[in-house]
Design a protein around this motif. Sequence first.
Motif, PDB file in Angstrom:
ATOM      1  N   UNK A  38       0.770  -1.115  -0.062  1.00  0.00           N
ATOM      2  CA  UNK A  38       0.145  -0.072   0.024  1.00  0.00           C
ATOM      3  C   UNK A  38       0.888   1.299   0.067  1.00  0.00           C
ATOM      4  N   UNK A  39       1.739   1.420   0.479  1.00  0.00           N
ATOM      5  CA  UNK A  39       2.540   2.488   0.592  1.00  0.00           C
ATOM      6  C   UNK A  39       4.060   2.187   0.891  1.00  0.00           C
ATOM      7  N   UNK A  40       5.171   2.940   0.262  1.00  0.00           N
ATOM      8  CA  UNK A  40       6.575   2.876   0.500  1.00  0.00           C
ATOM      9  C   UNK A  40       7.232   4.302   0.959  1.00  0.00           C
ATOM     10  N   UNK A  41       7.979   4.565   1.825  1.00  0.00           N
ATOM     11  CA  UNK A  41       8.264   5.718   2.411  1.00  0.00           C
ATOM     12  C   UNK A  41       9.814   5.681   2.890  1.00  0.00           C
ATOM     13  N   UNK A  42      10.655   6.489   2.149  1.00  0.00           N
ATOM     14  CA  UNK A  42      11.857   6.663   2.560  1.00  0.00           C
ATOM     15  C   UNK A  42      12.186   7.758   3.623  1.00  0.00           C
ATOM     16  N   UNK A  43      12.796   7.556   4.941  1.00  0.00           N
ATOM     17  CA  UNK A  43      12.844   8.525   5.842  1.00  0.00           C
ATOM     18  C   UNK A  43      14.030   9.505   5.468  1.00  0.00           C
ATOM     19  N   UNK A  44      13.883  10.569   6.161  1.00  0.00           N
ATOM     20  CA  UNK A  44      14.889  11.781   5.767  1.00  0.00           C
ATOM     21  C   UNK A  44      16.164  11.399   6.026  1.00  0.00           C
ATOM     22  N   UNK A  45      16.827  11.641   4.958  1.00  0.00           N
ATOM     23  CA  UNK A  45      18.530  11.371   5.149  1.00  0.00           C
ATOM     24  C   UNK A  45      18.864  10.026   4.441  1.00  0.00           C
ATOM     25  N   UNK A  46      17.835   9.502   3.879  1.00  0.00           N
ATOM     26  CA  UNK A  46      18.426   8.189   3.207  1.00  0.00           C
ATOM     27  C   UNK A  46      17.889   8.265   1.594  1.00  0.00           C
ATOM     28  N   UNK A  47      17.388   9.308   1.235  1.00  0.00           N
ATOM     29  CA  UNK A  47      16.708   9.309  -0.014  1.00  0.00           C
ATOM     30  C   UNK A  47      17.770   9.197  -1.000  1.00  0.00           C
ATOM     31  N   UNK A  48      17.557   8.733  -2.431  1.00  0.00           N
ATOM     32  CA  UNK A  48      18.530   8.735  -3.305  1.00  0.00           C
ATOM     33  C   UNK A  48      19.788   7.709  -3.072  1.00  0.00           C
TER      34      UNK A  48
END
Length: 103
Positions: A38-48
């Motif tokens: 249903x949902x995927x989220x990358x937490x701040x500081x781990x993007x890219x």
Amino acid sequence: MQVVVTDAAEQHRYEARVDGELAAIAEYIATPGLVVMTHTEVLSGHEGQGVASELVRQALEDVRRQGAKVLPLCPFVSGWMRRHDGYDDLEYRSRTTITAASS
């Protein structure tokens, strides 16, 4: 960078950790034989950094081991599955055919 993915079933999500720190989540609803992503989220500081891709890959492999299918409602999971060979067999496909009513 090593991404460690675990199934936090009590929270209905897969979790990706980098150096022990929670970096991304992939939420799901599980029923017998089907996992709805249903949902995927990358937490701040781990993007890219590819954390979400590795999370989805390992989550899908876990679903495969369970012998279940995946219904990817999350756009990221759906797109990932389209871009990577070898995951078509996991995608849930309705067994019902809708036909137009005759007049």
